[in-house]
Structure formats: C-alpha cells, structure tokens
Design an enzyme around this catalytic site. Structure first.
Site, PDB file in Angstrom:
ATOM      1  N   GLU A   1      55.133  85.507  64.828  1.00 28.39           N
ATOM      2  CA  GLU A   1      56.349  85.632  65.635  1.00 28.39           C
ATOM      3  C   GLU A   1      57.590  85.571  64.749  1.00 28.39           C
ATOM      4  O   GLU A   1      57.637  84.779  63.802  1.00 28.39           O
ATOM      5  CB  GLU A   1      56.380  84.465  66.641  1.00 28.39           C
TER       6      GLU A   1
ATOM      7  N   HIS B   1      60.940  84.570  63.122  1.00 24.90           N
ATOM      8  CA  HIS B   1      61.629  83.282  62.971  1.00 24.90           C
ATOM      9  C   HIS B   1      62.963  83.506  62.271  1.00 24.90           C
ATOM     10  O   HIS B   1      63.248  82.912  61.226  1.00 24.90           O
ATOM     11  CB  HIS B   1      60.741  82.271  62.233  1.00 24.90           C
TER      12      HIS B   1
ATOM     13  N   ASP C   1      54.867  79.403  62.785  1.00 25.15           N
ATOM     14  CA  ASP C   1      54.213  78.603  63.834  1.00 25.15           C
ATOM     15  C   ASP C   1      52.749  78.290  63.531  1.00 25.15           C
ATOM     16  O   ASP C   1      52.164  77.402  64.161  1.00 25.15           O
ATOM     17  CB  ASP C   1      54.275  79.340  65.183  1.00 25.15           C
TER      18      ASP C   1
ATOM     19  N   HIS D   1      53.033  76.504  68.717  1.00 17.47           N
ATOM     20  CA  HIS D   1      53.771  77.607  69.362  1.00 17.47           C
ATOM     21  C   HIS D   1      53.834  77.280  70.855  1.00 17.47           C
ATOM     22  O   HIS D   1      52.814  77.312  71.548  1.00 17.47           O
ATOM     23  CB  HIS D   1      53.011  78.919  69.098  1.00 17.47           C
TER      24      HIS D   1
ATOM     25  N   GLU E   1      54.653  78.539  73.625  1.00 14.03           N
ATOM     26  CA  GLU E   1      54.135  79.428  74.672  1.00 14.03           C
ATOM     27  C   GLU E   1      52.618  79.312  74.855  1.00 14.03           C
ATOM     28  O   GLU E   1      52.082  79.709  75.891  1.00 14.03           O
ATOM     29  CB  GLU E   1      54.496  80.894  74.355  1.00 14.03           C
TER      30      GLU E   1
ATOM     31  N   HIS F   1      63.726  76.910  68.186  1.00 11.66           N
ATOM     32  CA  HIS F   1      62.976  78.012  67.573  1.00 11.66           C
ATOM     33  C   HIS F   1      63.724  78.543  66.350  1.00 11.66           C
ATOM     34  O   HIS F   1      64.868  78.979  66.471  1.00 11.66           O
ATOM     35  CB  HIS F   1      62.766  79.137  68.593  1.00 11.66           C
TER      36      HIS F   1
ATOM     37  N   GLU G   1      62.185  73.480  62.606  1.00 11.76           N
ATOM     38  CA  GLU G   1      61.168  74.281  61.907  1.00 11.76           C
ATOM     39  C   GLU G   1      61.606  74.641  60.493  1.00 11.76           C
ATOM     40  O   GLU G   1      60.790  74.665  59.562  1.00 11.76           O
ATOM     41  CB  GLU G   1      60.873  75.571  62.684  1.00 11.76           C
TER      42      GLU G   1
HETATM   43 ZN   LIG Z   1      58.278  78.543  65.694  1.00  7.54          ZN
END
Ligand SMILES: [Zn+2]
Length: 252
Positions: free
Chosen positions: A28, A30, A39, A114, A116, A171, A176
């Site tokens: 994903e 970033h 992630d 992650h 989701e 995010h 992170e």
């Molecule tokens: Zn992430």
C-alpha cells in the site's frame, strides 16, 4: 523464522508447543517518503522481537491486505496499492489457520499491521474455528492484535506532543515513519515528506471516494516530526509489552 527452518525442525518445535506468530500487512502507498511494504515490514519486525523473548516461531508474512480505505490508508486508487478483496482475505486466513492446526499448532497469533485487515481476519478466524470444531479440534487458541494498540499513553504524549490524531490518520505519518526510520532507515526519505494539511474526513464513507478529502501525497497527516528516537521508543515498548500479554492470553 519458519521460512528459514527445515520441516523436521519446525515439527519438533511445534510438538513442544511453540507459539506461531503470523504478521499480516499490505502492499500500500505510504506517501512520497516511504515504501509500499511498510505495513508488512513493521509487524514482521515486531513479531521477530516478540518471538525472541517467548521462543515463538514467526511464519512468513502475508504481504497483501484488505482494500485500502480513504480514511485509514488513503484509498485504493493509488498506483502501487495492491489489495485483496475481503472474501479472498477471509479464505486466505481460514486456509492458513486450518493448515497450522493440521501441523499441530495450538497457539496462533495474528500480528496485524494494516488496519483494514481487522474485520476480515476476525471473520477468517471464525470460519476456521467452526471448521476445526467439526473436525474435533477444539483446543486451538488464536490471538488477533494490532501491534500499535500496545503504545502507552505516556509514549503517545511524547510521540505526539501536539495531540494524537488517532491510529487511522497516522497512515504514513509520525508513528509509522518513526518506526521505519529506526528499523529500515534506507527505506525512508524524510526530505520527500510533503507538509500537507491533516486529512479532514466527514463522519461517513462515500462511494465513489471523495478524492478531494484525501491529502494528494497519500499520507493522512504530516510526518515531519518523525524521528529515530520516537521509533526506538515505540519498538522497545512493543517488545516489552506484547510478549507478557501473549503469554497471559494463552494462560502460560
Ligand atoms: Zn501503514
């Protein structure tokens, strides 16, 4: 690391009751400053640190995750973000659990990185547990955790002196980015952080997604105040707090 073991070595560890940790991540975006594998790399690092202390096995990470959502991962329209449908993820989790059960694993930890993935991991666990029950396997215990939930209030105050925006908006932001700076400095380029506004989402989801509400870089809040020290502090905390929580949950 399970992927670095022979099957007889793995088998003998499982026969002795080893806990198995499975990192769940995503591929994903970033932001401009961090890599697509963030992630997956983070829960893998946390799993390694935890496994060293409780003599657990880390299974190969699942490097694809549930569809990125605008309010927690920027949305699924970015090039590079490569997602699974929820149905696929449920079946993947279910298949993996049934396989680990067949090996004799009775204590399994799903280490999620992650957001989701959450509901689909839960559903996969549920489907697998029902199936195992029909096969007469009723002594398997599964833990599902988002490693960042182990960040203490004290650390949140230090990492976010101006206020914590919540994990969803973190995010590709300070949390992170700091962890990646401490663990994989070569995969972060702070000079490419775009100091955009904090994402400001309405209290609902709209389909198709409102792209205007998403900061164009894909990072949902500014990462500029990320630092190696913050990352090290959080990592130290996860390594200290997660192992005893796992042992306690499994009654060990
Ligand atoms: Zn992430």
């Amino acid at each position: 690391m399970m992927g670095e073991m022979t099957w007889p070595d793995y088998k003998s560890r499982v026969e002795k009751g080893a806990i198995v940790l499975v990192p769940f991540g995503s591929t994903e975006q970033h932001g401009y400053h961090m890599c697509l594998g963030t992630d997956s790399l983070l829960p893998t690092a946390v799993s390694r640190a935890v496994a060293e202390q409780i003599d657990a096995i880390v299974a190969p990470a699942v490097n694809y995750g549930a569809r990125s959502q605008p309010k927690s991962g920027g949305g699924n329209h970015y090039i590079g973000t490569t997602s699974l449908s929820g149905v696929t993820l449920i079946h993947l989790v279910r298949d993996m659990i049934v396989e680990f059960a067949r090996h004799g694993v009775r204590r399994l930890v799903l280490m999620n990185g992650h957001m989701e993935n959450g509901p689909f991991l839960a559903e996969g666990v549920d489907v697998a547990m029902r199936e195992l029950k029909l096969e007469g396997i009723t002594d398997m215990t599964i833990l599902k955790l988002d490693y960042y939930e182990f960040t203490s209030e004290e650390t949140l105050k230090i990492v976010f002196p101006d206020g914590f925006p919540g994990w969803a908006l973190e995010h590709a932001a300070v949390f992170e980015t700091s962890l990646m700076m401490s663990l994989h400095p070569g995969m972060v380029d702070l000079s490419r952080v775009r100091e955009e506004r904090l994402a400001n989402f309405p209290p609902y989801d709209i389909y198709p997604a409102d792209l205007e509400a998403i900061p164009p870089s894909g990072a949902l809040s500014p990462a500029g105040s990320a630092s190696v020290e913050k990352g090290e502090r959080m990592m130290k905390e996860y390594a200290a707090l997660i192992p005893p929580a796992i042992l306690k949950a499994f009654g060990l």
